[in-house]
Design an enzyme around this catalytic site. Sequence first.
Site, PDB file in Angstrom:
ATOM      1  N   ASP A  59      28.633  -8.133 -11.241  1.00 47.03           N
ATOM      2  CA  ASP A  59      29.800  -8.226 -11.219  1.00 47.03           C
ATOM      3  C   ASP A  59      30.629  -8.005 -12.145  1.00 47.03           C
ATOM      4  O   ASP A  59      29.737  -7.977 -13.324  1.00 47.03           O
ATOM      5  CB  ASP A  59      29.348 -10.335 -11.494  1.00 47.03           C
ATOM      6  CG  ASP A  59      30.917 -10.842 -12.327  1.00 47.03           C
ATOM      7  OD1 ASP A  59      32.182 -10.332 -12.002  1.00 47.03           O
ATOM      8  OD2 ASP A  59      30.585 -11.929 -12.918  1.00 47.03           O
TER       9      ASP A  59
ATOM     10  N   ILE B  14      48.254  -3.633   1.065  1.00 45.69           N
ATOM     11  CA  ILE B  14      47.830  -3.546   2.425  1.00 45.69           C
ATOM     12  C   ILE B  14      46.732  -4.597   3.071  1.00 45.69           C
ATOM     13  O   ILE B  14      46.551  -5.667   2.017  1.00 45.69           O
ATOM     14  CB  ILE B  14      46.035  -2.529   2.030  1.00 45.69           C
ATOM     15  CG1 ILE B  14      46.813  -1.238   1.008  1.00 45.69           C
ATOM     16  CG2 ILE B  14      45.204  -2.054   2.762  1.00 45.69           C
ATOM     17  CD1 ILE B  14      47.600  -0.033   1.595  1.00 45.69           C
TER      18      ILE B  14
ATOM     19  N   TYR C  21      47.817  -8.667 -13.389  1.00 47.28           N
ATOM     20  CA  TYR C  21      47.247  -7.129 -12.813  1.00 47.28           C
ATOM     21  C   TYR C  21      47.746  -6.251 -12.967  1.00 47.28           C
ATOM     22  O   TYR C  21      47.330  -5.107 -12.497  1.00 47.28           O
ATOM     23  CB  TYR C  21      47.313  -7.768 -11.219  1.00 47.28           C
ATOM     24  CG  TYR C  21      47.224  -7.363 -10.208  1.00 47.28           C
ATOM     25  CD1 TYR C  21      45.906  -7.038  -9.846  1.00 47.28           C
ATOM     26  CD2 TYR C  21      47.891  -6.896  -9.631  1.00 47.28           C
ATOM     27  CE1 TYR C  21      45.171  -5.886  -9.016  1.00 47.28           C
ATOM     28  CE2 TYR C  21      47.261  -5.605  -8.492  1.00 47.28           C
ATOM     29  CZ  TYR C  21      46.256  -6.274  -8.135  1.00 47.28           C
ATOM     30  OH  TYR C  21      45.786  -5.159  -6.604  1.00 47.28           O
TER      31      TYR C  21
ATOM     32  N   GLY D  96      32.775  -3.078  -5.152  1.00 50.69           N
ATOM     33  CA  GLY D  96      33.132  -4.102  -3.835  1.00 50.69           C
ATOM     34  C   GLY D  96      33.791  -3.238  -3.152  1.00 50.69           C
ATOM     35  O   GLY D  96      34.753  -3.480  -2.890  1.00 50.69           O
TER      36      GLY D  96
ATOM     37  N   ASN E  82      36.677   0.236  -6.925  1.00 50.93           N
ATOM     38  CA  ASN E  82      37.879  -0.138  -6.378  1.00 50.93           C
ATOM     39  C   ASN E  82      37.582  -1.635  -6.439  1.00 50.93           C
ATOM     40  O   ASN E  82      38.270  -2.733  -5.955  1.00 50.93           O
ATOM     41  CB  ASN E  82      36.412  -0.234  -4.939  1.00 50.93           C
ATOM     42  CG  ASN E  82      37.469  -0.717  -4.314  1.00 50.93           C
ATOM     43  OD1 ASN E  82      39.057  -0.709  -3.246  1.00 50.93           O
ATOM     44  ND2 ASN E  82      37.101  -1.701  -3.905  1.00 50.93           N
TER      45      ASN E  82
ATOM     46  N   ARG F 105      34.113  -5.571   1.655  1.00 53.44           N
ATOM     47  CA  ARG F 105      35.163  -6.536   2.268  1.00 53.44           C
ATOM     48  C   ARG F 105      36.037  -5.618   1.866  1.00 53.44           C
ATOM     49  O   ARG F 105      36.419  -4.672   1.412  1.00 53.44           O
ATOM     50  CB  ARG F 105      35.391  -7.186   2.583  1.00 53.44           C
ATOM     51  CG  ARG F 105      35.850  -8.335   1.823  1.00 53.44           C
ATOM     52  CD  ARG F 105      35.588  -9.302   1.254  1.00 53.44           C
ATOM     53  NE  ARG F 105      35.627 -10.017  -0.308  1.00 53.44           N
ATOM     54  CZ  ARG F 105      36.610 -10.821  -1.516  1.00 53.44           C
ATOM     55  NH1 ARG F 105      37.658 -10.407  -0.591  1.00 53.44           N
ATOM     56  NH2 ARG F 105      35.917 -10.999  -1.996  1.00 53.44           N
TER      57      ARG F 105
ATOM     58  N   SER G  38      47.017   0.280  -8.635  1.00 49.76           N
ATOM     59  CA  SER G  38      48.143   0.169  -7.614  1.00 49.76           C
ATOM     60  C   SER G  38      49.807  -0.038  -7.928  1.00 49.76           C
ATOM     61  O   SER G  38      49.549   0.432  -8.599  1.00 49.76           O
ATOM     62  CB  SER G  38      48.186  -1.635  -7.623  1.00 49.76           C
ATOM     63  OG  SER G  38      49.058  -2.263  -7.197  1.00 49.76           O
TER      64      SER G  38
ATOM     65  N   ALA H 131      49.134  -5.161 -15.730  1.00 50.85           N
ATOM     66  CA  ALA H 131      48.682  -4.485 -16.773  1.00 50.85           C
ATOM     67  C   ALA H 131      47.091  -3.279 -16.752  1.00 50.85           C
ATOM     68  O   ALA H 131      46.868  -2.409 -16.872  1.00 50.85           O
ATOM     69  CB  ALA H 131      48.201  -5.123 -18.136  1.00 50.85           C
TER      70      ALA H 131
ATOM     71  N   LYS I 177      45.455  -2.518 -13.690  1.00 54.84           N
ATOM     72  CA  LYS I 177      45.687  -1.098 -13.425  1.00 54.84           C
ATOM     73  C   LYS I 177      46.758  -0.371 -13.795  1.00 54.84           C
ATOM     74  O   LYS I 177      46.670   0.601 -13.452  1.00 54.84           O
ATOM     75  CB  LYS I 177      47.307  -2.099 -11.694  1.00 54.84           C
ATOM     76  CG  LYS I 177      46.576  -2.423 -11.054  1.00 54.84           C
ATOM     77  CD  LYS I 177      45.089  -2.192 -10.288  1.00 54.84           C
ATOM     78  CE  LYS I 177      43.748  -3.483  -9.458  1.00 54.84           C
ATOM     79  NZ  LYS I 177      42.326  -2.503  -9.269  1.00 54.84           N
TER      80      LYS I 177
HETATM   81  P1  NAP Z   1      39.968  -7.862  -1.415  1.00 53.97           P
HETATM   82  O1  NAP Z   1      39.359  -7.809   0.356  1.00 53.97           O
HETATM   83  O2  NAP Z   1      39.994  -9.183  -2.204  1.00 53.97           O
HETATM   84  O3  NAP Z   1      38.181  -7.344  -1.936  1.00 53.97           O
HETATM   85  C1  NAP Z   1      37.742  -7.048  -3.409  1.00 53.97           C
HETATM   86  C2  NAP Z   1      36.874  -6.456  -3.137  1.00 53.97           C
HETATM   87  O4  NAP Z   1      36.675  -6.023  -4.540  1.00 53.97           O
HETATM   88  C3  NAP Z   1      35.294  -7.373  -2.919  1.00 53.97           C
HETATM   89  O5  NAP Z   1      34.424  -6.350  -2.654  1.00 53.97           O
HETATM   90  C4  NAP Z   1      34.568  -8.272  -3.839  1.00 53.97           C
HETATM   91  O6  NAP Z   1      34.007  -8.314  -3.460  1.00 53.97           O
HETATM   92  C5  NAP Z   1      35.184  -7.114  -4.823  1.00 53.97           C
HETATM   93  N1  NAP Z   1      35.177  -7.716  -6.275  1.00 53.97           N
HETATM   94  C6  NAP Z   1      36.323  -8.721  -6.915  1.00 53.97           C
HETATM   95  N2  NAP Z   1      36.015  -8.988  -8.242  1.00 53.97           N
HETATM   96  C7  NAP Z   1      34.804  -8.477  -8.471  1.00 53.97           C
HETATM   97  C8  NAP Z   1      33.369  -8.749  -9.797  1.00 53.97           C
HETATM   98  N3  NAP Z   1      34.520  -9.184 -10.461  1.00 53.97           N
HETATM   99  N4  NAP Z   1      32.460  -7.721  -9.414  1.00 53.97           N
HETATM  100  C9  NAP Z   1      32.512  -7.075  -8.324  1.00 53.97           C
HETATM  101  N5  NAP Z   1      33.420  -7.253  -7.261  1.00 53.97           N
HETATM  102  C10 NAP Z   1      34.321  -8.019  -7.317  1.00 53.97           C
HETATM  103  O7  NAP Z   1      40.857  -6.738  -1.866  1.00 53.97           O
HETATM  104  P2  NAP Z   1      41.132  -5.126  -1.200  1.00 53.97           P
HETATM  105  O8  NAP Z   1      42.615  -5.745  -0.842  1.00 53.97           O
HETATM  106  O9  NAP Z   1      40.179  -4.473  -0.489  1.00 53.97           O
HETATM  107  O10 NAP Z   1      40.846  -4.181  -2.628  1.00 53.97           O
HETATM  108  C11 NAP Z   1      40.049  -3.284  -3.290  1.00 53.97           C
HETATM  109  C12 NAP Z   1      41.020  -2.945  -4.288  1.00 53.97           C
HETATM  110  O11 NAP Z   1      42.550  -2.333  -3.908  1.00 53.97           O
HETATM  111  C13 NAP Z   1      41.528  -3.620  -5.356  1.00 53.97           C
HETATM  112  O12 NAP Z   1      41.433  -2.777  -6.989  1.00 53.97           O
HETATM  113  C14 NAP Z   1      43.123  -4.439  -5.533  1.00 53.97           C
HETATM  114  O13 NAP Z   1      43.355  -4.252  -6.845  1.00 53.97           O
HETATM  115  C15 NAP Z   1      43.233  -2.911  -5.105  1.00 53.97           C
HETATM  116  N6  NAP Z   1      44.416  -2.678  -4.315  1.00 53.97           N
HETATM  117  C16 NAP Z   1      44.612  -3.773  -3.752  1.00 53.97           C
HETATM  118  C17 NAP Z   1      45.980  -3.885  -2.849  1.00 53.97           C
HETATM  119  C18 NAP Z   1      45.921  -4.535  -1.187  1.00 53.97           C
HETATM  120  O14 NAP Z   1      47.708  -5.101  -0.885  1.00 53.97           O
HETATM  121  N7  NAP Z   1      45.708  -4.630  -0.193  1.00 53.97           N
HETATM  122  C19 NAP Z   1      47.181  -3.443  -2.789  1.00 53.97           C
HETATM  123  C20 NAP Z   1      46.924  -3.041  -4.358  1.00 53.97           C
HETATM  124  C21 NAP Z   1      45.927  -1.561  -4.634  1.00 53.97           C
HETATM  125  P3  NAP Z   1      32.651  -9.618  -3.419  1.00 53.97           P
HETATM  126  O15 NAP Z   1      33.389 -10.926  -3.384  1.00 53.97           O
HETATM  127  O16 NAP Z   1      32.015  -9.852  -2.604  1.00 53.97           O
HETATM  128  O17 NAP Z   1      31.914  -9.656  -4.970  1.00 53.97           O
END
Ligand code: NAP
Length: 246
Positions: free
Chosen positions: A62, A187, A154, A15, A89, A18, A141, A156, A158
């Site tokens: 995926d 974030i 989600y 992931g 990630n 982005r 998370s 569960a 994490k």
């Molecule tokens: P995001 O901007 O939505 O990016 C998610 C990333 O995961 C993208 O690169 C996406 O790639 C990839 N992804 C999603 N489903 C996938 C799949 N089935 N197979 C392969 N890649 C997949 O999210 P983010 O905020 O950067 O989050 C990154 C991590 O941090 C996640 O695990 C999220 O749960 C965790 N997190 C985020 C926050 C927050 O507030 N943003 C808080 C706590 C934890 P494509 O779309 O290109 O496939």
Amino acid sequence: MISIDLSGRTALITGGTRGIGLAIATSLVRAGAAVAIAGRDADRAAQAAATIGGGAHGFAADLGQPGDAQRLVDRAEHALGSLDILVNNAGLTRDNVLVRLKDEDWDAVIDTNLRGAFAATRAAARGMMKRRWGRIINITSVVGITGNKGQANYAASKAGLIGLTKSVAKELASRNVLANAIAPGFIDTDMTKALTPDAREQLSAQIPLGRLGTPADIAGLVAFLASEHASYITGHVFVVDGGMVM
Ligand code: NAP
């Protein structure tokens, strides 16, 4: 001042197209590592790899599909020669209140966020154990610690990642393979873009540091945990949330 030197190290960030994953990949490249990233779409992954620079590889995988994590690790090891650092990630949300949460939304979230991380870890662990050096960093998370209304699936997934991290840390410590988790709060990424300006303001008011975090706030800690400075740290969960959950 400590400097983070990852030259000669190789890393796979799932992931990484982005948000937090892109920032992590960029910070590891800046520290000297050779990296591969993955997302579901080949073009998006290639574009992100070009943005990251440093010869980064972009692969389509995926993580919700059985077999994709193993294939991804195989491709990353082939491209990079070996794999020293794995950052699990990739993650997604399918939010709904419990009574309306569909089986497919439960499965999609658990399959990607938890089973994908397990499968990638299992695949990467062999080489790391053989070489007696490895770093596994799981992006969980704060809701995996606190729970959250409308996010049973989600939260569960994490919470499961935290159990996975600690078990892997215990199992692989004797081979110098370290496993830690980072628990971000809110974030500023695509994942939180649905928040209205009002919700954002209310949220910021509940965060002692008064703002949402940035992807760079997480990426810096990943680079540190991947470095020699963290060689005596394993099995822990680091909360990066501006003080929201204490
Ligand atoms: P995001 O901007 O939505 O990016 C998610 C990333 O995961 C993208 O690169 C996406 O790639 C990839 N992804 C999603 N489903 C996938 C799949 N089935 N197979 C392969 N890649 C997949 O999210 P983010 O905020 O950067 O989050 C990154 C991590 O941090 C996640 O695990 C999220 O749960 C965790 N997190 C985020 C926050 C927050 O507030 N943003 C808080 C706590 C934890 P494509 O779309 O290109 O496939």
